[in-house]
Design an enzyme around this catalytic site. Structure first.
Site, short mmCIF file in Angstrom:
data_model
loop_
_atom_site.label_atom_id
_atom_site.label_comp_id
_atom_site.label_asym_id
_atom_site.label_seq_id
_atom_site.Cartn_x
_atom_site.Cartn_y
_atom_site.Cartn_z
N GLU A 1 11.00 8.35 6.09
CA GLU A 1 10.17 7.47 6.89
C GLU A 1 10.90 6.15 7.10
O GLU A 1 11.68 5.73 6.24
CB GLU A 1 8.91 7.18 6.04
CG GLU A 1 7.61 7.09 6.77
CD GLU A 1 6.46 6.99 5.77
OE1 GLU A 1 5.68 7.93 5.68
OE2 GLU A 1 6.35 5.96 5.08
N LYS A 2 10.66 5.50 8.21
CA LYS A 2 11.17 4.13 8.41
C LYS A 2 10.64 3.25 7.29
O LYS A 2 9.48 3.32 6.94
CB LYS A 2 10.67 3.61 9.76
CG LYS A 2 11.08 2.19 10.07
CD LYS A 2 12.49 2.14 10.62
CE LYS A 2 13.01 0.71 10.73
NZ LYS A 2 14.49 0.71 10.94
N TYR A 3 11.52 2.44 6.69
CA TYR A 3 11.08 1.54 5.62
C TYR A 3 10.56 0.24 6.20
O TYR A 3 11.22 -0.42 7.00
CB TYR A 3 12.23 1.26 4.65
CG TYR A 3 11.83 0.34 3.52
CD1 TYR A 3 10.84 0.70 2.62
CD2 TYR A 3 12.45 -0.90 3.35
CE1 TYR A 3 10.45 -0.14 1.59
CE2 TYR A 3 12.09 -1.75 2.31
CZ TYR A 3 11.08 -1.37 1.44
OH TYR A 3 10.70 -2.20 0.42
N HIS B 1 -0.61 -3.78 1.35
CA HIS B 1 -1.28 -2.50 1.11
C HIS B 1 -2.77 -2.73 1.35
O HIS B 1 -3.41 -3.45 0.60
CB HIS B 1 -1.01 -2.05 -0.33
CG HIS B 1 -1.78 -0.85 -0.76
ND1 HIS B 1 -1.21 0.23 -1.39
CD2 HIS B 1 -3.10 -0.55 -0.65
CE1 HIS B 1 -2.14 1.13 -1.64
NE2 HIS B 1 -3.30 0.68 -1.21
N LYS C 1 -1.37 -1.25 -9.51
CA LYS C 1 -2.20 -2.31 -8.93
C LYS C 1 -2.72 -3.19 -10.05
O LYS C 1 -3.06 -2.70 -11.13
CB LYS C 1 -3.38 -1.69 -8.17
CG LYS C 1 -2.93 -0.90 -6.95
CD LYS C 1 -4.10 -0.16 -6.32
CE LYS C 1 -3.60 0.70 -5.17
NZ LYS C 1 -4.64 1.66 -4.73
N ASN D 1 -6.20 9.12 -0.67
CA ASN D 1 -6.56 9.44 -2.05
C ASN D 1 -7.92 10.12 -2.05
O ASN D 1 -8.91 9.56 -1.58
CB ASN D 1 -6.60 8.17 -2.90
CG ASN D 1 -5.26 7.50 -2.93
OD1 ASN D 1 -4.22 8.17 -3.03
ND2 ASN D 1 -5.23 6.19 -2.83
N ARG E 1 -10.25 10.82 -4.18
CA ARG E 1 -11.00 10.58 -5.43
C ARG E 1 -11.69 9.23 -5.31
O ARG E 1 -11.42 8.47 -4.37
CB ARG E 1 -10.01 10.51 -6.60
CG ARG E 1 -9.00 9.40 -6.42
CD ARG E 1 -8.17 9.08 -7.65
NE ARG E 1 -7.40 7.86 -7.47
CZ ARG E 1 -6.22 7.78 -6.88
NH1 ARG E 1 -5.64 8.86 -6.39
NH2 ARG E 1 -5.60 6.61 -6.74
N VAL F 1 -10.01 3.27 -8.96
CA VAL F 1 -10.25 2.22 -9.95
C VAL F 1 -10.93 1.01 -9.30
O VAL F 1 -11.88 0.45 -9.84
CB VAL F 1 -8.92 1.78 -10.61
CG1 VAL F 1 -9.14 0.60 -11.55
CG2 VAL F 1 -8.25 2.94 -11.34
N ARG G 1 -7.51 -6.22 -13.20
CA ARG G 1 -7.47 -5.20 -14.26
C ARG G 1 -7.02 -5.87 -15.55
O ARG G 1 -6.00 -6.54 -15.59
CB ARG G 1 -6.49 -4.08 -13.88
CG ARG G 1 -6.88 -3.37 -12.60
CD ARG G 1 -6.03 -2.15 -12.39
NE ARG G 1 -6.29 -1.58 -11.07
CZ ARG G 1 -5.89 -0.38 -10.69
NH1 ARG G 1 -5.20 0.38 -11.53
NH2 ARG G 1 -6.17 0.07 -9.49
C1 MV4 Z 1 6.40 2.48 1.95
C2 MV4 Z 1 6.85 1.16 1.90
C3 MV4 Z 1 7.56 0.69 2.98
N1 MV4 Z 1 7.80 1.49 4.03
N2 MV4 Z 1 6.67 3.25 3.00
C4 MV4 Z 1 4.56 2.67 -2.42
C5 MV4 Z 1 3.36 3.47 -2.86
C6 MV4 Z 1 3.18 4.56 -1.88
N3 MV4 Z 1 1.79 4.76 -1.57
C7 MV4 Z 1 3.95 4.11 -0.69
N4 MV4 Z 1 4.70 2.94 -1.06
C8 MV4 Z 1 5.43 2.29 -0.15
N5 MV4 Z 1 5.70 3.02 0.94
C9 MV4 Z 1 7.36 2.75 4.02
N6 MV4 Z 1 7.63 3.53 5.05
C10 MV4 Z 1 6.59 0.40 0.78
C11 MV4 Z 1 5.90 0.97 -0.26
C12 MV4 Z 1 5.72 0.11 -1.38
C13 MV4 Z 1 4.49 -0.41 -1.72
C14 MV4 Z 1 3.35 -0.06 -1.02
C15 MV4 Z 1 2.14 -0.57 -1.37
C16 MV4 Z 1 2.06 -1.46 -2.43
C17 MV4 Z 1 3.16 -1.80 -3.15
C18 MV4 Z 1 4.40 -1.28 -2.81
C19 MV4 Z 1 5.52 -1.66 -3.53
C20 MV4 Z 1 6.71 -1.16 -3.18
C21 MV4 Z 1 6.82 -0.25 -2.12
#
Ligand code: MV4
Length: 451
Positions: free
Chosen positions: A203-205, A211, A240, A293, A295, A298, A341
């Protein structure tokens, strides 16, 4: 109206077991606690109507022991099982076993769990449903060469993710082809070892996301409701720590668009019961589907505080075949809730820190809620996660909620074991937190390096 259950077995421990017991009590349903040998003195054992020991301390042999749990349901005559979060809550096989044993699994269908458990399949379903996604593959990449060619199309940086991972497990960022070639095979092998599935997708980063996740409730009749968002950006190593509702970056328009996207996904898989659709939100406030998710989570209490909806009772009612009576116009978010938490861990190295609580005072007052299973003189055991409980505050505005949280943390006294309370106090005192100006790197950048 459908008849509710007579007796619910709670296949979990800790604060969520208590949370479910309380909801059942209010609904006039009797409760069965299960516990491991290490949890004999836990509050969930004392508060349930009945309790059954299901095995030794190791979770694999107790809280994850499906035959023991189903036997406990059988001998006590429980007609439903609430799985809580973690343990067997997202295990489709367990949900199927419950059905075979004629016990209602209080949660989504096995098919729902399966389709969202495969993160590439979830992406593919989301795409078909018109839910926004980051560029990337909709299927696992067969090998490192295929992965490199997909990454070249997407453009670096990209993130490699295990198809059967989730919640931050089995993910790795690569910034060029060399890094990708240097890590793909190892990641795939790690995924195979951890999840029994070597599948990886790419996936593209997104560099500095937030979040943000949407809570949904769906009944068995196609009624679907979004209950607003939670912002879970404050994390450390994918754990979290602080969650809030609403998100400091959401307005009515973003909430509406994210809610519509979440409900489209639910419709596409005919989702049932409570669920959470996770999104990344980039600095331009564009949102992209991450995973779902299947479920209760928390952090569900922050949604409960701002919507007034008891999500655990809703789960039970939906599983019993009741129709959702709430509609979108019942969900009006006009206040703010924050959850912190409380973990038994040393505040410097964040390592779990079990032991005996020799003194305990918990905060209280208007708009202060505690969800915890510990009590004075309780011994925290080392076998499970280190969360002692959650402190949730509710106030008219975010600023007032932060103020209330800081007072509450100041009132908290836990002696005998170390907790993350001193760390939480620093986070809530931080101007960037107070301004709502942070991304997923906040804790690493502002709390750990500069302190
Ligand atoms: C990502 C991202 C950046 N770009 N995907 C981490 C948990 C999982 N649910 C997906 N995650 C991430 N996916 C793309 N394409 C960055 C993260 C990520 C992150 C996401 C949510 C909360 C904290 C995080 C910490 C590091 C990386």
């Amino acid at each position: 109206m459908a008849e509710l259950f007579k007796k619910v077995l709670i296949a979990n421990r800790g604060e969520i077991a208590l949370r479910v017991i309380r909801a059942c009590r209010e609904l006039g349903i009797s409760t069965v606690a299960v516990y491991s040998k290490a949890d004999e003195s836990s509050l969930h054992v004392k508060l349930a109507d009945e309790a059954v020991c299901v095995g030794p301390p190791q979770a694999r042999l107790s809280y994850l022991n499906a035959p023991a749990l189903l036997s406990a349901a059988d001998i006590t005559g429980a007609d439903a099982i609430h799985p809580g979060y973690g343990f067997l809550s997202e295990n489709a096989e367990f949900a199927r076993l419950c059905k075979e044993c004629k016990v209602t699994f209080i949660g989504p269908t096995p098919a729902n769990i399966d389709s969202m458990g495969d993160k590439a399949e979830a992406r593919s379903i989301a795409k078909q449903a018109g839910v926004p996604l980051l560029p990337g593959t909709l299927e696992p990449v067969p090998d490192v060469n295929a992965c490199a060619s997909e990454a070249a199309k997407i453009g670096y940086p990209v993130i490699l993710k295990a198809v059967s991972g989730g919640g931050g497990r089995g993910i790795h960022v690569v910034r060029n082809e060399e890094q990708l070639r240097g890590s793909f095979d190892r990641l795939s092998e790690e995924a195979k070892a951890a999840f029994g599935d070597p599948g990886m997708y790419v996936e593209k980063y997104c560099e500095s996301p937030r979040h943000v996740e949407i809570q949904v409730l769906c009944d068995k009749f196609g009624n679907r409701l979004a209950l607003g968002e939670r912002d879970c950006t404050v994390q450390r190593r994918h754990q979290k720590i602080i969650e809030e509702a609403p998100s400091p970056i959401a307005d009515e328009d973003l909430r509406k668009r994210m809610s519509e996207a979440a409900l489209k996904l639910c419709k596409a898989v005919d989702y049932e019961n409570a669920g959470t659709v996770e999104f990344l939100v980039d600095s331009d406030r564009q949102f992209y589907f991450m995973e779902m998710n299947t479920r209760i989570q928390v952090e569900h209490p922050v949604t409960e505080m701002v919507t007034g909806v008891d999500l655990i009772k809703a789960q039970i009612r939906i599983a019993a075949g009741e129709k959702l009576k709430l509609t979108a116009k019942d969900i009006q978010i006009k206040s703010h809730a924050i959850e912190a938490r409380i973990n038994a861990e040393d505040p410097v190295r964040f390592r779990p820190c079990p032991g005996k609580i020799t003194a305990l005072h918990v905060p209280g007052g208007f708009g202060v809620r505690i969800e915890s299973f510990v009590y004075d003189q309780y011994t925290v055991v080392p076998f499970y996660d280190s969360m002692l409980g959650k402190l949730i505050v509710h106030a008219p505005t975010r600023a007032e909620a932060i103020s209330k949280m800081r007072q509450a943390l100041d009132e908290f006294i836990v002696e005998g074991i170390q907790t993350n309370i001193p760390f939480l106090k620093k986070v809530f005192a931080h101007p960037r937190f107070q301004e709502g100006d942070f991304d997923t790197h906040f804790l690493e950048e502002f709390m750990l390096k500069n302190e």
